[in-house]
Design a protein around this motif. Sequence first.
Motif, PDB file in Angstrom:
ATOM      1  N   GLY A 189      66.646  35.225  59.887  1.00 41.65           N
ATOM      2  CA  GLY A 189      65.584  34.744  59.011  1.00 41.65           C
ATOM      3  C   GLY A 189      66.107  33.958  57.830  1.00 41.65           C
ATOM      4  O   GLY A 189      65.368  33.679  56.881  1.00 41.65           O
ATOM      5  N   GLU A 190      67.386  33.578  57.880  1.00 38.60           N
ATOM      6  CA  GLU A 190      68.010  32.874  56.756  1.00 38.60           C
ATOM      7  C   GLU A 190      68.681  31.569  57.178  1.00 38.60           C
ATOM      8  O   GLU A 190      69.430  30.991  56.396  1.00 38.60           O
ATOM      9  N   THR A 191      68.441  31.112  58.402  1.00 35.68           N
ATOM     10  CA  THR A 191      69.023  29.854  58.859  1.00 35.68           C
ATOM     11  C   THR A 191      68.475  28.702  58.017  1.00 35.68           C
ATOM     12  O   THR A 191      67.258  28.527  57.911  1.00 35.68           O
ATOM     13  N   GLN A 192      69.371  27.925  57.427  1.00 34.65           N
ATOM     14  CA  GLN A 192      68.951  26.912  56.458  1.00 34.65           C
ATOM     15  C   GLN A 192      68.009  25.881  57.062  1.00 34.65           C
ATOM     16  O   GLN A 192      66.998  25.510  56.458  1.00 34.65           O
ATOM     17  N   GLU A 193      68.334  25.389  58.267  1.00 37.77           N
ATOM     18  CA  GLU A 193      67.488  24.389  58.908  1.00 37.77           C
ATOM     19  C   GLU A 193      66.077  24.934  59.144  1.00 37.77           C
ATOM     20  O   GLU A 193      65.078  24.231  58.921  1.00 37.77           O
ATOM     21  N   THR A 194      66.016  26.177  59.585  1.00 36.12           N
ATOM     22  CA  THR A 194      64.721  26.810  59.858  1.00 36.12           C
ATOM     23  C   THR A 194      63.889  26.927  58.584  1.00 36.12           C
ATOM     24  O   THR A 194      62.687  26.641  58.582  1.00 36.12           O
ATOM     25  N   LEU A 195      64.529  27.322  57.507  1.00 34.95           N
ATOM     26  CA  LEU A 195      63.819  27.482  56.237  1.00 34.95           C
ATOM     27  C   LEU A 195      63.335  26.146  55.688  1.00 34.95           C
ATOM     28  O   LEU A 195      62.225  26.060  55.133  1.00 34.95           O
ATOM     29  N   THR A 196      64.137  25.115  55.845  1.00 31.16           N
ATOM     30  CA  THR A 196      63.730  23.783  55.374  1.00 31.16           C
ATOM     31  C   THR A 196      62.491  23.304  56.115  1.00 31.16           C
ATOM     32  O   THR A 196      61.534  22.794  55.507  1.00 31.16           O
ATOM     33  N   ILE A 197      62.479  23.496  57.434  1.00 29.31           N
ATOM     34  CA  ILE A 197      61.329  23.091  58.247  1.00 29.31           C
ATOM     35  C   ILE A 197      60.097  23.908  57.854  1.00 29.31           C
ATOM     36  O   ILE A 197      58.980  23.372  57.750  1.00 29.31           O
ATOM     37  N   ALA A 198      60.291  25.192  57.597  1.00 30.67           N
ATOM     38  CA  ALA A 198      59.173  26.060  57.199  1.00 30.67           C
ATOM     39  C   ALA A 198      58.547  25.586  55.889  1.00 30.67           C
ATOM     40  O   ALA A 198      57.315  25.543  55.748  1.00 30.67           O
ATOM     41  N   LYS A 199      59.383  25.229  54.930  1.00 30.66           N
ATOM     42  CA  LYS A 199      58.877  24.767  53.628  1.00 30.66           C
ATOM     43  C   LYS A 199      58.093  23.469  53.762  1.00 30.66           C
ATOM     44  O   LYS A 199      57.040  23.286  53.127  1.00 30.66           O
ATOM     45  N   LEU A 200      58.582  22.550  54.607  1.00 34.18           N
ATOM     46  CA  LEU A 200      57.869  21.295  54.833  1.00 34.18           C
ATOM     47  C   LEU A 200      56.516  21.545  55.505  1.00 34.18           C
ATOM     48  O   LEU A 200      55.518  20.892  55.180  1.00 34.18           O
ATOM     49  N   ALA A 201      56.495  22.485  56.424  1.00 30.47           N
ATOM     50  CA  ALA A 201      55.239  22.823  57.103  1.00 30.47           C
ATOM     51  C   ALA A 201      54.221  23.379  56.106  1.00 30.47           C
ATOM     52  O   ALA A 201      53.048  22.990  56.119  1.00 30.47           O
ATOM     53  N   LYS A 202      54.672  24.271  55.245  1.00 30.11           N
ATOM     54  CA  LYS A 202      53.778  24.872  54.254  1.00 30.11           C
ATOM     55  C   LYS A 202      53.223  23.813  53.308  1.00 30.11           C
ATOM     56  O   LYS A 202      52.052  23.861  52.918  1.00 30.11           O
ATOM     57  N   LYS A 203      54.075  22.843  52.933  1.00 28.31           N
ATOM     58  CA  LYS A 203      53.642  21.753  52.042  1.00 28.31           C
ATOM     59  C   LYS A 203      52.538  20.920  52.680  1.00 28.31           C
ATOM     60  O   LYS A 203      51.691  20.350  51.990  1.00 28.31           O
ATOM     61  N   ASN A 204      52.578  20.844  54.008  1.00 27.40           N
ATOM     62  CA  ASN A 204      51.609  20.029  54.730  1.00 27.40           C
ATOM     63  C   ASN A 204      50.519  20.871  55.394  1.00 27.40           C
ATOM     64  O   ASN A 204      49.848  20.417  56.328  1.00 27.40           O
ATOM     65  N   ASN A 205      50.356  22.107  54.923  1.00 27.23           N
ATOM     66  CA  ASN A 205      49.281  22.995  55.369  1.00 27.23           C
ATOM     67  C   ASN A 205      49.306  23.271  56.876  1.00 27.23           C
ATOM     68  O   ASN A 205      48.250  23.389  57.517  1.00 27.23           O
ATOM     69  N   VAL A 206      50.524  23.333  57.418  1.00 25.02           N
ATOM     70  CA  VAL A 206      50.683  23.712  58.823  1.00 25.02           C
ATOM     71  C   VAL A 206      51.020  25.198  58.882  1.00 25.02           C
ATOM     72  O   VAL A 206      51.929  25.668  58.195  1.00 25.02           O
ATOM     73  N   GLU A 207      50.282  25.933  59.694  1.00 19.17           N
ATOM     74  CA  GLU A 207      50.503  27.371  59.805  1.00 19.17           C
ATOM     75  C   GLU A 207      51.883  27.653  60.391  1.00 19.17           C
ATOM     76  O   GLU A 207      52.308  26.985  61.344  1.00 19.17           O
ATOM     77  N   VAL A 208      52.569  28.655  59.834  1.00 20.20           N
ATOM     78  CA  VAL A 208      53.921  29.008  60.274  1.00 20.20           C
ATOM     79  C   VAL A 208      53.932  30.430  60.842  1.00 20.20           C
ATOM     80  O   VAL A 208      53.485  31.379  60.177  1.00 20.20           O
ATOM     81  N   VAL A 209      54.432  30.562  62.058  1.00 18.89           N
ATOM     82  CA  VAL A 209      54.672  31.873  62.669  1.00 18.89           C
ATOM     83  C   VAL A 209      56.178  32.060  62.745  1.00 18.89           C
ATOM     84  O   VAL A 209      56.884  31.202  63.281  1.00 18.89           O
ATOM     85  N   GLY A 210      56.685  33.148  62.185  1.00 23.98           N
ATOM     86  CA  GLY A 210      58.115  33.409  62.187  1.00 23.98           C
ATOM     87  C   GLY A 210      58.473  34.591  63.069  1.00 23.98           C
ATOM     88  O   GLY A 210      57.774  35.604  63.061  1.00 23.98           O
TER      89      GLY A 210
END
Length: 287
Positions: A189-210
């Motif tokens: 749950g700490e992979t940098q690439e994964t977290l970066t993509i998650a933050k961009l999704a949240k900024k664009n109101n895309v739902e994130v399932v982890g």
Amino acid sequence: MTNNTILLTIRTNIENASKAEKTLGEYILKNAQQVPNLSVADLSKKSGVSQATIVRFSKNLGLDGFKGLKVELARSSNDVDTGLYDEISPDDGVDELKDKLVLRIQHTLDTTSRGLNPKYLNQTVDSFEKANVILIYGLGASHLVAEDFTQKFSRIGKNVINTEDTHLLVSNLLTQQNKQVLFLISDSGETQETLTIAKLAKKNNVEVVGLTSNSHSRLAKISDISILTSNTVPRDQVRSAATTSLISQLYAVDLIYYLYLQRDYESNIQKLKESHLLVEKYFSPKK
């Protein structure tokens, strides 16, 4: 709890336990065959911790109290080679390797199954149903799980975008006009690439399932829905941890897939049959 897995659960749980619970856990691991014959008062005296700690420790293992702990220990103590609970070693023979892996896989499936929350699983399926596009990302071993997910859902007609190219994935994420959901897979749950993509999704109101085994991770916290898999092998035991994390992720994906199939069972089964026939028609060897 599957026979012989309680000791692995104890060994994992004491890593982050209080000092008293760690003391108790270490005593139990060293005296697993004797503990089922002790009263709570006897164990308190021998281990040097309070009776309340023993009860709390038992409940933290998902048991109904010390009585439940004694039952599980009695089951696991019958003819068990305690060496099976050690990390995989260069000196292990084939049979010992087989036994160790079977024990860890059984334990992983058992703890993952008990820990998966039906509410969050159904919420995930709801999101996948409503989305026109599912974007999925996993790095390293997690990418194997993403590939498995893509193969399963594509064959029932779901539009899945799966790539390890983060630039391409983000481009799709930011330019898609259709309703989409982002499914991110990371054991730590700490992979940098994964977290970066998650933050961009949240900024664009895309739902994130982890999907992660670490409930305290940044991925678990940023996700709209967090699916937690088994975290039963200490992080320093990297050889068996790599196997068990993959097994638990694949199990969770299978469960989500079958729940999705059930929502429109006849239609989805028909799509599976049609995709199978198409592959057979165009790619099977001619007789």
